[in-house]
Design an enzyme around this catalytic site. Structure first.
Site, mmCIF file in Angstrom:
data_model
loop_
_atom_site.group_PDB
_atom_site.id
_atom_site.type_symbol
_atom_site.label_atom_id
_atom_site.label_comp_id
_atom_site.label_asym_id
_atom_site.label_seq_id
_atom_site.Cartn_x
_atom_site.Cartn_y
_atom_site.Cartn_z
ATOM 1 N N HIS A 185 39.371 32.090 59.930
ATOM 2 C CA HIS A 185 38.402 31.974 61.025
ATOM 3 C C HIS A 185 38.249 30.548 61.519
ATOM 4 C CE1 HIS A 185 35.933 31.856 57.236
ATOM 5 N NE2 HIS A 185 35.524 30.756 57.809
ATOM 6 N N HIS A 248 44.875 27.540 56.641
ATOM 7 C CA HIS A 248 44.630 27.184 58.034
ATOM 8 C C HIS A 248 45.627 26.157 58.565
ATOM 9 C CE1 HIS A 248 42.707 25.843 61.683
ATOM 10 N NE2 HIS A 248 42.541 24.633 61.180
#
Length: 533
Positions: A185, A248
């Site tokens: 996210h 990420h």
């Protein structure tokens, strides 16, 4: 596609496992509320929490009230309506009969309006220790037989390549790849989609993103906050590399460096990501700089304690809170171009960005404050989402002298922004769009890249360098980046005082030798921070 038609014959259930944890309270439920508030959640959607501790809806909504951003969106009626869709279920993660009770609760809600198909999303906001039990019981006891099932998994995705194989086996034995959504996210959908458009539909950038034109690429995730007490146990066990680099940041690298997909489909894009990850060379310990923040010892402001001075951190911890890793890709496009990953806690500011730095241009025609003139394509996802290009133009006035300028490519003010962050990713899960989610074999390649150096760090326990709380990190990390080929620039917003600059130069000479020249300060008229550390 999902339908918003209230007469649609499909029911939707979302189960949040670990709803009493910080991730669910601070991220997941605010994202669900955002979808509901914007009328982007499908009709007949019900939300279920599954926790070991007793939980009631009326008390739970009070617990997460500080994170729901109600000041920006005042609509009490709609907010109350949202909570009528939430149902709490208590159960133990290792008890199959409790999952049967969860299924009965879902079926009870799904059949209220005579929906024919029941679609279910399972969000695992859980620690890794219970992962195997939950995935097995969910697949056996909670799967829908009339609609689709999808599972969202939050990091950490294991600790290394060995533990990930068990993780992958457990996950893939219970769910098909088309059902698995490995969540990141932190990734900015808006910025990455703009980059794809910029690269694949514009000749200028499509033809220059390669080793003939690019000198270096830096991917940065900086945070000005220290490690919090809520994340202390997790962070001290995993460290900064496992926290953000093995998910990420390496995913961002893959999306930057991959070749253009054959078609604009999730399968083709993920195949290209996997291809580039397989070409990333495994770094050694010499490609890594590790550091840990310490007390800033500044008399002019309140002291900020170091990592091991926190009461919730072991005093002998060598866990790095800052890391810089230099990676290389073994293919024709990126041969010789360093990809530098930099991440840290308790730094001077909070930002997440990518800087694609082009090679210097020989420019003796115009006077300038430096002979090393470089352009930069900057993709910034936090604190603002924007894309801009650093360039050199003529200063105002009669004299011909160069100044730093920019081409602003931001598009967020040219129409509706759409859903960003976690709400946007949840909508992708509803829609079945896996484009920006990693495949399980992609994560396998990521652990192939990082596991050797992490194994060395775990076994040798090297003492990390130190940097002051609130500083830009250890100086040697920036020297490592410069030796790899990246150039740092400074502008007036980041200028140090003469006293601080003199101290920095003195310490630099002590660390790297008296005959090493520091990089010159760039044009002080620029208003935007550039590749400043």
């Amino acid at each position: 596609m999902i339908s918003m038609d209230p007469n649609n014959d499909e029911a939707y259930s979302i189960v949040v496992f670990g709803a009493s944890g910080g991730l669910a309270k601070k991220k997941v439920f605010p994202a669900l509320w955002s979808l509901f508030r914007e009328n982007r959640m499908p009709q007949a959607t019900k939300i279920f929490t599954f926790t070991r501790s007793p939980l009631q809806t009326k008390t739970y909504r009070l617990q997460i009230l500080p994170y729901m951003e109600l000041d920006k969106h005042r609509d009490p009626t709609k907010y109350n309506l949202f909570w009528t869709t939430v149902h709490c279920v208590q159960g133990e993660y290792d008890k199959p009969e409790h999952y049967v009770a969860l299924t009965e609760a879902m079926v009870h809600q799904e059949t209220k309006h005579n929906q024919v198909r029941a679609n279910r999303i399972f969000y695992l906001a859980l620690p890794p220790i219970v992962f195997d039990q939950v995935t097995l019981n969910v697949s056996r006891k909670c799967s829908s037989t009339t609609g689709w099932n999808r599972i969202i998994v939050e990091k950490p995705f294991a600790r290394d390549d060995i533990s990930y194989k068990a993780f992958q086996t457990s996950l893939c034995n219970c769910f098909r790849e088309s059902q698995i959504y490995l969540m990141d996210h932190l990734l900015s959908r808006q910025v990455m989609q703009n980059f794809f458009a910029l690269r694949y539909s514009n000749h200028l950038w499509g033809e220059t993103l390669n080793h003939r034109h690019v000198a270096a690429v830096m991917i940065s995730v900086k945070c000005e906050l220290p490690v919090s007490v809520n994340r202390a146990d997790y962070f001290n066990q995993f460290g900064i590399i496992r926290d953000v680099m093995t998910n990420h940041m390496i995913q961002v690298l893959a999306m930057l460096a991959m070749d253009q997909p054959y078609a604009n489909t999730a399968d083709d894009l993920r195949a290209e990501r996997l291809k580039i990850l397989r070409q990333v060379l495994t770094p050694n310990i010499g490609d890594v700089v590790l550091a840990q923040y310490r007390n800033n010892r500044r008399e002019s402001e309140p002291a900020k304690c170091g990592y091991t001075e926190h009461t919730y951190i072991p005093k002998d911890s060598f866990t790095p809170t800052f890391a810089l890793v230099v990676l290389h890709i073994n293919n024709r496009r990126w041969s010789g171009v360093p990809f530098i990953l930099r991440a840290g806690k308790a730094l001077n500011d909070t930002k997440s960005e990518v800087r694609i730095q082009y090679k210097a241009v020989d420019c003796e025609t115009f006077p300038s404050d430096s002979t090393d003139i470089r352009n930069e394509l900057v993709l910034r996802s936090f604190p603002t989402e924007e894309v801009f290009m650093r360039m050199r133009l003529k200063r105002q006035g009669e004299d011909i002298c160069l100044r730093e300028s920019e081409i602003n490519l931001r598009v967020d003010d040219r129409g509706p922004k759409g859903l960003q962050g976690l709400p946007g990713y949840l909508l992708n899960v509803f829609q079945g769009d896996q484009t920006l989610f990693m495949r399980s074999d992609e994560q396998c390649e990521i652990w192939r890249i990082f596991s050797p150096v992490l194994s060395t760090i775990d076994s040798d326990r090297p003492r990390p360098l130190h940097y002051d709380f609130g500083s830009r990190g250890p100086l040697l990390a920036y020297r490592k980046a410069e030796r790899a080929g990246f150039v740092f620039f400074a502008t007036d917003e980041w200028h140090q005082s003469e006293e601080t600059l003199e101290y920095t130069v003195k310490k630099s000479k002590q660390l790297i030798g008296p005959h090493t020249a520091l990089k010159p300060v760039r044009d002080p008229r620029s208003k935007r921070p550039s590749s400043n550390p």
